[in-house]
Write a protein that holds these residues in place. Structure first.
Motif, PDB file in Angstrom:
ATOM      1  N   PRO A  58     -11.506   3.503   8.639  1.00  0.00           N
ATOM      2  CA  PRO A  58     -11.998   4.307   7.517  1.00  0.00           C
ATOM      3  C   PRO A  58     -11.057   5.466   7.201  1.00  0.00           C
ATOM      4  O   PRO A  58     -10.470   6.057   8.099  1.00  0.00           O
ATOM      5  N   ASN A  59     -10.906   5.746   5.906  1.00  0.00           N
ATOM      6  CA  ASN A  59     -10.163   6.928   5.485  1.00  0.00           C
ATOM      7  C   ASN A  59     -11.055   8.142   5.707  1.00  0.00           C
ATOM      8  O   ASN A  59     -12.206   8.168   5.278  1.00  0.00           O
TER       9      ASN A  59
ATOM     10  N   SER B  68     -13.677   2.472  -1.712  1.00  0.00           N
ATOM     11  CA  SER B  68     -14.720   1.710  -1.021  1.00  0.00           C
ATOM     12  C   SER B  68     -16.060   2.428  -0.977  1.00  0.00           C
ATOM     13  O   SER B  68     -17.053   1.857  -0.546  1.00  0.00           O
TER      14      SER B  68
ATOM     15  N   LYS C  21      -9.182  -5.837  -1.342  1.00  0.00           N
ATOM     16  CA  LYS C  21      -9.501  -4.480  -1.794  1.00  0.00           C
ATOM     17  C   LYS C  21      -8.654  -3.509  -0.993  1.00  0.00           C
ATOM     18  O   LYS C  21      -8.646  -3.547   0.234  1.00  0.00           O
ATOM     19  N   ILE C  22      -7.943  -2.644  -1.698  1.00  0.00           N
ATOM     20  CA  ILE C  22      -7.100  -1.649  -1.036  1.00  0.00           C
ATOM     21  C   ILE C  22      -7.608  -0.258  -1.400  1.00  0.00           C
ATOM     22  O   ILE C  22      -7.783   0.065  -2.572  1.00  0.00           O
ATOM     23  N   ASP C  23      -7.869   0.524  -0.384  1.00  0.00           N
ATOM     24  CA  ASP C  23      -8.348   1.898  -0.560  1.00  0.00           C
ATOM     25  C   ASP C  23      -7.607   2.771   0.439  1.00  0.00           C
ATOM     26  O   ASP C  23      -7.871   2.714   1.635  1.00  0.00           O
ATOM     27  N   THR C  24      -6.670   3.572  -0.038  1.00  0.00           N
ATOM     28  CA  THR C  24      -5.919   4.470   0.850  1.00  0.00           C
ATOM     29  C   THR C  24      -6.331   5.927   0.672  1.00  0.00           C
ATOM     30  O   THR C  24      -5.764   6.806   1.298  1.00  0.00           O
TER      31      THR C  24
ATOM     32  N   THR D 278       0.861  -1.187   0.000  1.00  0.00           N
ATOM     33  CA  THR D 278       0.000   0.000   0.000  1.00  0.00           C
ATOM     34  C   THR D 278       0.888   1.224   0.000  1.00  0.00           C
ATOM     35  O   THR D 278       2.038   1.170   0.417  1.00  0.00           O
TER      36      THR D 278
ATOM     37  N   ASP E 243     -14.884   7.067   4.401  1.00  0.00           N
ATOM     38  CA  ASP E 243     -15.279   6.010   3.463  1.00  0.00           C
ATOM     39  C   ASP E 243     -15.658   4.718   4.178  1.00  0.00           C
ATOM     40  O   ASP E 243     -15.774   4.669   5.401  1.00  0.00           O
TER      41      ASP E 243
ATOM     42  N   CYS F 190     -13.995   1.782   4.343  1.00  0.00           N
ATOM     43  CA  CYS F 190     -12.955   0.831   4.728  1.00  0.00           C
ATOM     44  C   CYS F 190     -13.302   0.238   6.093  1.00  0.00           C
ATOM     45  O   CYS F 190     -13.606   0.954   7.034  1.00  0.00           O
TER      46      CYS F 190
ATOM     47  N   ASP G  17      -3.800   1.124  -4.879  1.00  0.00           N
ATOM     48  CA  ASP G  17      -5.236   1.055  -4.629  1.00  0.00           C
ATOM     49  C   ASP G  17      -5.904   0.215  -5.714  1.00  0.00           C
ATOM     50  O   ASP G  17      -5.517   0.252  -6.881  1.00  0.00           O
TER      51      ASP G  17
END
Length: 193
Positions: free
Chosen positions: A119-120, A74, A41-44, A9, A113, A115, A17
């Motif tokens: 969460p971000n 996400s 699933k990667i969401d930064t 990441t 979000d 996540c 992502d």
């Protein structure tokens, strides 16, 4: 048997992502293999919130602020606002917030979000909402009596509870008929002119 699958990441460039589906296989001593697919699933990235419907300066109308957010990973979970430091409140489903009272308002808003673990959350944004329903009060501080052709000096004070400036006109009437109108321009609304 425990294994470790690590997908990199990067919270600065968000280069990794996305959605990954690694295929994991295990075999026994006689080459019987079983494969399973993992979903990763990667969401930064934090969501991005915006507000519309807020005038750039003063208005004499109620303001209907429209707060919306997008998230390319996400998805947006929840958006929040704080009006004038009165506490954090969830933005309604339609995103609309009616600001009715006159004054200088500070609207702070942000989103987070979906996540699961952490969460971000975006950095809060702030916008000012400036509402003034009542016009300024111009009060003469002297009465003037003048002969025709002579000069007259008028003094008056301006007062407005909210707006910092007023546009001033001097209207000279004889009985009910307007004789002359003089535009004095924009003045500070808290001083004597």
């Amino acid at each position: 048997v425990t294994g470790l699958v690590q997908v990199p990441t990067n919270h600065t460039t968000h280069a990794y992502d996305g959605f990954y589906k690694p295929l994991i296989g295990a075999g026994d001593s006689v080459s019987n293999w079983v494969y399973k697919t993992l979903n990763i699933k990667i969401d930064t990235r934090a969501p991005r919130s915006t507000v519309s419907g807020v005038p750039a300066g003063w208005t004499n109308q109620q303001v209907l602020a429209d707060i919306s957010a997008i998230d390319y990973g996400s998805g947006v979970d929840t958006s929040y606002y704080d009006l004038d430091g009165n506490g954090l409140t969830e933005v309604p489903a339609d995103g609309l917030l009616l600001i009715e009272s006159p004054g200088i308002h500070t609207l702070e808003y942000w989103s987070q979000d979906n996540c699961v673990d952490i969460p971000n959350q975006e950095t809060a944004k702030t916008v000012q909402v400036l509402i003034d329903f009542i016009g300024p009060d111009a009060m003469p501080t002297n009465n003037v009596t003048v002969r025709k052709g002579a000069r007259a000096t008028f003094k008056y004070t301006l007062n407005d509870d909210f707006s910092p400036t007023c546009t001033v006109k001097l209207v000279i009437k004889k009985k009910s008929k307007v004789v002359k109108t003089v535009n004095l321009g924009t003045k500070d609304s808290t001083f004597m002119v």
